[in-house]
Design a protein around this motif. Structure first.
Motif, PDB file in Angstrom:
ATOM      1  N   VAL A  76       6.129   2.950   4.138  1.00 21.30           N
ATOM      2  CA  VAL A  76       7.364   3.395   3.495  1.00 21.30           C
ATOM      3  C   VAL A  76       7.598   4.867   3.814  1.00 21.30           C
ATOM      4  N   ASN A  77       8.836   5.212   4.195  1.00 20.03           N
ATOM      5  CA  ASN A  77       9.194   6.612   4.391  1.00 20.03           C
ATOM      6  C   ASN A  77      10.383   6.948   3.490  1.00 20.03           C
ATOM      7  N   ARG A  78      10.840   8.169   3.562  1.00 22.21           N
ATOM      8  CA  ARG A  78      11.942   8.598   2.682  1.00 22.21           C
ATOM      9  C   ARG A  78      13.240   7.839   2.947  1.00 22.21           C
ATOM     10  N   LYS A  79      13.470   7.474   4.186  1.00 28.71           N
ATOM     11  CA  LYS A  79      14.664   6.704   4.544  1.00 28.71           C
ATOM     12  C   LYS A  79      14.620   5.327   3.871  1.00 28.71           C
ATOM     13  N   ASP A  80      13.461   4.682   3.891  1.00 27.20           N
ATOM     14  CA  ASP A  80      13.298   3.393   3.212  1.00 27.20           C
ATOM     15  C   ASP A  80      13.506   3.542   1.711  1.00 27.20           C
ATOM     16  N   ALA A  81      12.919   4.602   1.156  1.00 30.35           N
ATOM     17  CA  ALA A  81      13.026   4.837  -0.288  1.00 30.35           C
ATOM     18  C   ALA A  81      14.483   5.033  -0.714  1.00 30.35           C
ATOM     19  N   ALA A  82      15.250   5.758   0.081  1.00 29.12           N
ATOM     20  CA  ALA A  82      16.669   5.974  -0.240  1.00 29.12           C
ATOM     21  C   ALA A  82      17.441   4.659  -0.206  1.00 29.12           C
ATOM     22  N   ALA A  83      17.161   3.831   0.788  1.00 25.94           N
ATOM     23  CA  ALA A  83      17.844   2.540   0.891  1.00 25.94           C
ATOM     24  C   ALA A  83      17.452   1.624  -0.265  1.00 25.94           C
ATOM     25  N   ILE A  84      16.186   1.620  -0.632  1.00 29.59           N
ATOM     26  CA  ILE A  84      15.717   0.800  -1.752  1.00 29.59           C
ATOM     27  C   ILE A  84      16.354   1.273  -3.053  1.00 29.59           C
ATOM     28  N   ALA A 110       6.614   7.007  -0.404  1.00 29.91           N
ATOM     29  CA  ALA A 110       7.045   7.849   0.714  1.00 29.91           C
ATOM     30  C   ALA A 110       6.365   9.213   0.663  1.00 29.91           C
ATOM     31  N   VAL A 111       6.296   9.792  -0.527  1.00 30.96           N
ATOM     32  CA  VAL A 111       5.637  11.091  -0.681  1.00 30.96           C
ATOM     33  C   VAL A 111       4.147  10.968  -0.383  1.00 30.96           C
ATOM     34  N   ALA A 112       3.514   9.930  -0.923  1.00 30.41           N
ATOM     35  CA  ALA A 112       2.072   9.725  -0.683  1.00 30.41           C
ATOM     36  C   ALA A 112       1.795   9.477   0.793  1.00 30.41           C
ATOM     37  N   ASN A 113       2.650   8.698   1.446  1.00 27.22           N
ATOM     38  CA  ASN A 113       2.436   8.392   2.862  1.00 27.22           C
ATOM     39  C   ASN A 113       2.530   9.630   3.741  1.00 27.22           C
ATOM     40  N   GLU A 114       3.364  10.579   3.369  1.00 27.08           N
ATOM     41  CA  GLU A 114       3.475  11.817   4.145  1.00 27.08           C
ATOM     42  C   GLU A 114       2.176  12.616   4.111  1.00 27.08           C
ATOM     43  N   VAL A 117      -3.349  10.423   6.069  1.00 29.93           N
ATOM     44  CA  VAL A 117      -3.618  10.520   7.498  1.00 29.93           C
ATOM     45  C   VAL A 117      -3.771   9.145   8.145  1.00 29.93           C
ATOM     46  N   LEU A 118      -4.588   8.302   7.579  1.00 29.31           N
ATOM     47  CA  LEU A 118      -4.874   6.998   8.172  1.00 29.31           C
ATOM     48  C   LEU A 118      -3.752   6.001   7.887  1.00 29.31           C
ATOM     49  N   GLU A 119      -3.248   5.368   8.945  1.00 28.06           N
ATOM     50  CA  GLU A 119      -2.160   4.400   8.808  1.00 28.06           C
ATOM     51  C   GLU A 119      -2.519   3.276   7.853  1.00 28.06           C
ATOM     52  N   GLU A 120      -3.759   2.791   7.925  1.00 25.63           N
ATOM     53  CA  GLU A 120      -4.149   1.658   7.084  1.00 25.63           C
ATOM     54  C   GLU A 120      -4.220   2.010   5.595  1.00 25.63           C
ATOM     55  N   ASP A 121      -4.186   3.287   5.269  1.00 26.44           N
ATOM     56  CA  ASP A 121      -4.205   3.718   3.867  1.00 26.44           C
ATOM     57  C   ASP A 121      -2.802   3.946   3.300  1.00 26.44           C
ATOM     58  N   LYS A 122      -1.793   3.806   4.133  1.00 29.20           N
ATOM     59  CA  LYS A 122      -0.421   4.065   3.687  1.00 29.20           C
ATOM     60  C   LYS A 122       0.148   2.862   2.931  1.00 29.20           C
ATOM     61  N   VAL A 123       1.050   3.132   2.009  1.00 26.78           N
ATOM     62  CA  VAL A 123       1.745   2.096   1.246  1.00 26.78           C
ATOM     63  C   VAL A 123       2.834   1.511   2.138  1.00 26.78           C
ATOM     64  N   THR A 124       2.913   0.192   2.171  1.00 23.53           N
ATOM     65  CA  THR A 124       3.841  -0.483   3.081  1.00 23.53           C
ATOM     66  C   THR A 124       5.070  -1.025   2.350  1.00 23.53           C
ATOM     67  N   ILE A 125       6.050  -1.399   3.143  1.00 26.49           N
ATOM     68  CA  ILE A 125       7.260  -2.049   2.626  1.00 26.49           C
ATOM     69  C   ILE A 125       6.874  -3.296   1.833  1.00 26.49           C
ATOM     70  N   GLU A 126       5.940  -4.063   2.360  1.00 24.06           N
ATOM     71  CA  GLU A 126       5.488  -5.278   1.678  1.00 24.06           C
ATOM     72  C   GLU A 126       4.914  -4.953   0.300  1.00 24.06           C
TER      73      GLU A 126
END
Length: 182
Positions: A76-84, A110-114, A117-126
């Motif tokens: 999830v990024n800020r663009k996704d968050a705005a659309a949601i 989105a804030v946490a993902n920024e 560092v590790l992609e697998e630790d990021k929160v996803t759209i799912e």
């Protein structure tokens, strides 16, 4: 809402470039493009893609769930968050972020993902949009006005002024177009 089938997990860096007959009615969703297939025979729907249709119409919650299925492993990024946030506002009629709602979760992700560092630790759209229809306190049929509001929110939050192919804005636009044909 129709029964969902979840697609198998795939590596985060692999792009899904094959268009799907996501709605089972001859529409293929690919980027910003929704086209009606011509001819007598329609291809069989991909069994790994969930049906997004209610009995008669597509709701905002269902469009969000379709995004979870098409881009589930995307962080999830800020663009996704705005659309949601725009989609949730249109569904509920509440124009501020609800604590504990989809938009609040997407903004926090989105804030946490920024900062992760590790992609697998990021929160996803799912993680955010699975069972979105059930998690919204209210839901409604997607209209072209709803889709335009979500597209606008996603574009305003994009440094490239582009929507995400298969993202929230695309799913909302596809739902609105399907609803216009019913």
């Amino acid at each position: 809402m129709a029964q969902h089938q979840h697609s198998p997990q795939r590596p985060r860096d692999q792009e899904n470039t094959r268009p799907h007959d996501q709605y089972g009615d001859g529409f293929n969703v690919s980027g910003d493009d929704v086209t009606r297939k011509q001819g007598v025979g329609f291809p069989q729907p991909d069994p790994t893609v969930a049906k997004m249709r209610s009995v008669d119409t597509v709701t905002i919650g269902e469009a969000l769930e379709a995004t979870a299925l098409s881009l589930g492993d995307k962080p999830v990024n800020r663009k996704d968050a705005a659309a949601i946030q725009a989609a949730e506002s249109r569904a509920t009629g509440e124009f501020k972020t609800r604590p504990g709602g989809l938009a609040a979760a997407a903004q926090a992700a989105a804030v946490a993902n920024e900062q992760t560092v590790l992609e697998e630790d990021k929160v996803t759209i799912e993680d955010i949009l699975t069972d979105a229809a059930g998690r919204l306190p209210g839901d409604k049929v997607v209209t072209s006005e709803d889709a335009e509001a979500v597209v606008g929110a996603e574009l305003r939050s994009s440094s490239e002024m582009k929507t995400t192919p298969g993202g929230v804005a695309d799913s909302m636009s596809a739902g609105a177009r399907l609803n216009q044909h019913l």
